[in-house]
Design a protein around this motif. Structure first.
Motif, PDB file in Angstrom:
ATOM      1  N   TYR A 197       0.985  -0.902   0.133  1.00 44.53           N
ATOM      2  CA  TYR A 197      -0.069   0.075   0.000  1.00 44.53           C
ATOM      3  C   TYR A 197       0.832   1.302  -0.056  1.00 44.53           C
ATOM      4  CZ  TYR A 197      -3.806  -3.362   1.271  1.00 44.53           C
ATOM      5  OH  TYR A 197      -4.600  -4.164   1.224  1.00 44.53           O
ATOM      6  N   ALA A 234      -5.784   4.887   0.721  1.00 48.19           N
ATOM      7  CA  ALA A 234      -4.241   4.148   0.315  1.00 48.19           C
ATOM      8  C   ALA A 234      -4.716   3.693  -1.260  1.00 48.19           C
ATOM      9  CB  ALA A 234      -4.186   3.054   1.187  1.00 48.19           C
ATOM     10  N   ALA A 258      -2.474   1.029  -4.085  1.00 47.71           N
ATOM     11  CA  ALA A 258      -1.829   0.215  -4.656  1.00 47.71           C
ATOM     12  C   ALA A 258      -1.542   0.252  -6.331  1.00 47.71           C
ATOM     13  CB  ALA A 258      -2.009  -1.283  -4.471  1.00 47.71           C
ATOM     14  N   TYR A 267      -8.053   1.946  -1.908  1.00 48.59           N
ATOM     15  CA  TYR A 267      -8.322   1.233  -0.667  1.00 48.59           C
ATOM     16  C   TYR A 267      -8.728   2.353   0.412  1.00 48.59           C
ATOM     17  CZ  TYR A 267      -5.920  -3.023  -2.807  1.00 48.59           C
ATOM     18  OH  TYR A 267      -5.696  -3.874  -3.562  1.00 48.59           O
ATOM     19  N   SER A 309       3.408   1.269   2.799  1.00 52.05           N
ATOM     20  CA  SER A 309       3.663  -0.061   2.913  1.00 52.05           C
ATOM     21  C   SER A 309       4.494  -0.381   4.105  1.00 52.05           C
ATOM     22  CB  SER A 309       4.421  -0.672   1.795  1.00 52.05           C
ATOM     23  OG  SER A 309       5.756   0.280   1.603  1.00 52.05           O
ATOM     24  N   ALA A 326      -0.990  -1.956   6.011  1.00 50.34           N
ATOM     25  CA  ALA A 326      -0.584  -0.642   5.763  1.00 50.34           C
ATOM     26  C   ALA A 326      -0.006  -0.047   7.251  1.00 50.34           C
ATOM     27  CB  ALA A 326      -1.732   0.238   5.283  1.00 50.34           C
ATOM     28  N   ALA A 349      -6.620  -2.815   5.287  1.00 54.20           N
ATOM     29  CA  ALA A 349      -7.364  -2.026   4.130  1.00 54.20           C
ATOM     30  C   ALA A 349      -8.263  -2.876   3.244  1.00 54.20           C
ATOM     31  CB  ALA A 349      -6.233  -1.770   3.244  1.00 54.20           C
TER      32      ALA A 349
END
Lengths: 205, 205
Positions: A28, A183, A185, A191, B30, B183, B193
């Motif tokens: 993320y 978030a 990706a 997300y 991340s 996350a 998430a």
């Protein structure tokens, strides 16, 4: 089952598959809009997933820019004006934020094209995104050119923070879950996150 | 209400408050464990929240290391051995992963101390975290020293990917939500998430 890809396997993938894999495989990322002003006064805004913490004293953040193989409005404007803003993407406007990744010409403001509103302060001559609950004004500090692929790591020094005061925890944490912040990706997967725990400072047991 | 902090306000905060604020204010990150091997053969592993995508061709990732004001085992081992691993933190072991941030001496393997298992392959002479469903082996590529504060941006080239094949989408996306990956915000706040949307490639409307 655990699958193994060698470097040759990765280089043998289609460009699209490799791009999706490599963009999502490290987890993320933050979803931010970076705002800049062109020399002609056009307010530019674009989505970035690579903002990272560089240091707290002085307060510095960095982000990755793709190689300069085509004109990059964000980079050009930062170099021309010396300032940019970082604005966290929140749930109510994440689809407008994603739309800023479309290729508009440099006379078009992505604010107008995507339904976002610019906001200005005296301290930072770059546009904030009014809709964002967490906004940072930064002065250009330095840049590093990545030898491996020509990408650029740009670093700015925070000169101003605008934040919904309800999002500030007692010890300085920003309560992202209350924003609610998004978030991301890779380049397309958005997300919403839910707090599991704030863990205490770890010491050897 | 929107609250404004100037640079002077930020520099006037307590160190802990400023650290929490600046680490969380740019959003979700991340959560990864970076594995390295010392010259004495001790398997080191430590939690990092700053891994970013640098490029897909060649496949490169980068991360921030704090200034070398004290010994940094991860940096030392990467320089000595030329390899490291990036292992995504998932829900079943995020508390063990956080515990790797405790200051153990260099004779102690954080794998042993924190209840994680090292995993080795022929292609990458650095320890993977067996518990992780998404693992990357990298060869040291280059580093950039940040003038503003002495931090280091380290870049590696991916030489191997080990991934639970159920997490691979048809177009190469890693389905983080199924891992389920963690996350993180700052140094202590862990999140789970939920996918909102994979949005199509944006074009001007």
């Amino acid at each position: 089952m655990e699958k193994t890809f060698t470097l040759d396997d990765i280089l043998g993938m289609s460009q699209a598959y490799r791009r999706n894999l490599m963009n999502t495989i490290s987890g993320y990322k933050s979803a931010n809009l970076i705002g800049t002003l062109s020399h002609a006064g056009v307010a530019n805004v674009a989505v970035f997933n690579s903002v990272v913490h560089v240091g707290a004293t002085p307060p510095c953040l960095g982000f990755m820019l793709r190689p300069l193989t085509v004109p990059r409005q964000t980079y050009h404007n930062i170099k021309a004006k010396g300032y940019f803003t970082i604005n966290q993407i929140a749930l109510p406007f994440f689809e407008q934020a994603h739309q800023t990744s479309a290729k508009y010409d440099e006379q078009t403001s992505e604010f107008d094209a995507c339904g976002l509103r610019p906001q200005y302060t005296a301290a930072c001559p770059a546009p904030y995104v009014q809709e964002s609950p967490i906004k940072l004004g930064l002065q250009y500090e330095e840049e590093h050119h990545i030898t491996a692929n020509g990408a650029i790591f740009v670093i700015g020094r925070v000169v101003e923070v605008l934040i919904d005061e309800q999002l500030l925890g007692a010890e300085g944490h920003v309560l992202l879950e209350n924003a609610p912040s998004i978030a991301v990706a890779g380049l397309d997967s958005y997300y919403r996150a839910e707090l599991l725990a704030r863990l205490p400072y770890a010491r050897p047991k």
